[in-house]
Design a protein around this motif. Structure first.
Motif, mmCIF file in Angstrom:
data_model
loop_
_atom_site.group_PDB
_atom_site.id
_atom_site.type_symbol
_atom_site.label_atom_id
_atom_site.label_comp_id
_atom_site.label_asym_id
_atom_site.label_seq_id
_atom_site.Cartn_x
_atom_site.Cartn_y
_atom_site.Cartn_z
ATOM 1 N N ILE A 15 0.869 -1.176 0.000
ATOM 2 C CA ILE A 15 0.000 0.000 0.000
ATOM 3 C C ILE A 15 0.908 1.230 0.000
ATOM 4 O O ILE A 15 1.591 1.503 0.986
ATOM 5 C CB ILE A 15 -0.924 0.037 1.241
ATOM 6 N N PRO A 16 0.911 1.968 -1.110
ATOM 7 C CA PRO A 16 1.769 3.157 -1.197
ATOM 8 C C PRO A 16 1.250 4.287 -0.311
ATOM 9 O O PRO A 16 0.074 4.308 0.052
ATOM 10 C CB PRO A 16 1.695 3.535 -2.676
ATOM 11 N N PRO A 17 2.121 5.232 0.006
ATOM 12 C CA PRO A 17 1.685 6.354 0.838
ATOM 13 C C PRO A 17 0.765 7.334 0.104
ATOM 14 O O PRO A 17 -0.014 8.038 0.730
ATOM 15 C CB PRO A 17 2.987 7.031 1.255
ATOM 16 N N LYS A 18 0.843 7.361 -1.232
ATOM 17 C CA LYS A 18 0.035 8.308 -2.016
ATOM 18 C C LYS A 18 -1.074 7.585 -2.764
ATOM 19 O O LYS A 18 -0.878 6.486 -3.281
ATOM 20 C CB LYS A 18 0.921 9.045 -3.020
ATOM 21 N N THR A 19 -2.216 8.236 -2.858
ATOM 22 C CA THR A 19 -3.375 7.620 -3.498
ATOM 23 C C THR A 19 -3.207 7.420 -5.001
ATOM 24 O O THR A 19 -3.873 6.583 -5.579
ATOM 25 C CB THR A 19 -4.650 8.462 -3.265
ATOM 26 N N ASP A 20 -2.309 8.186 -5.627
ATOM 27 C CA ASP A 20 -2.159 8.071 -7.076
ATOM 28 C C ASP A 20 -1.172 6.976 -7.488
ATOM 29 O O ASP A 20 -0.944 6.755 -8.665
ATOM 30 C CB ASP A 20 -1.741 9.411 -7.686
ATOM 31 N N GLU A 21 -0.606 6.263 -6.520
ATOM 32 C CA GLU A 21 0.301 5.160 -6.826
ATOM 33 C C GLU A 21 -0.468 3.843 -6.823
ATOM 34 O O GLU A 21 -1.458 3.680 -6.113
ATOM 35 C CB GLU A 21 1.432 5.098 -5.799
ATOM 36 N N GLU A 22 0.029 2.915 -7.603
ATOM 37 C CA GLU A 22 -0.606 1.607 -7.750
ATOM 38 C C GLU A 22 -0.419 0.758 -6.492
ATOM 39 O O GLU A 22 0.644 0.725 -5.890
ATOM 40 C CB GLU A 22 0.024 0.899 -8.950
#
Length: 155
Positions: A15-22
């Protein structure tokens, strides 16, 4: 009385820290030889696809990749018989919300947590926390590490 066998769905989750990452949410199966797929395969592909390789390592073990990703702010789950959770120092609202929305995927009886705290990984597992509900501890740590809480506290 027959003992029921519980089948664990093995997964590699990032789970990436930013919402726009996959997000990586890969169910692990078996290779062409019938061997169980290892966590290192999907983690390595994810890191390569996102330019996150570790200098000096061609094929690092899964735990090395997971620790490195958590150092970069990613929340990583290597789910097997034990759900090993690699927590970054700070959790974003997005990561926390994903965990709460996907509790059915990540909740397991056996949990081990490697939590980055002041640039050092602290370990919480059944051996050093024998009488604790480690999944509950994980949920508490999500709130404690939440980015907005840290900003409010001046960290």
């Amino acid at each position: 009385m027959e003992e029921l066998e519980i089948t664990v769905v093995r997964r590699a989750i990032v789970i990436p820290p930013k919402t726009d990452e996959e997000i990586l949410n890969k169910t692990l199966g078996f290779d062409e030889y019938g061997e169980e797929e290892r966590h290192s395969g999907p983690l390595g592909k994810y890191m390569k696809d996102h330019g996150l390789e570790i200098d000096g390592y061609k094929y690092p073990p899964a735990y090395v990749m997971a620790k490195y990703l958590s150092y970069l702010g990613y929340l990583v789950f290597n789910i097997d018989e034990t759900n090993t959770i690699f927590m970054p120092e700070v959790i974003t609202d997005w990561q926390r919300d994903w965990c709460l929305d996907n509790e059915d995927i990540i909740r397991q009886e056996k949990v081990a947590i490697l939590s980055l705290e002041s640039k050092v990984f602290m370990s919480y597992d059944e051996y050093n926390c024998p009488n604790e509900d480690l999944y509950l501890k994980f949920l508490q740590m999500l709130d404690k590490k939440l980015e907005t809480n840290n900003i409010k506290k001046g960290r």
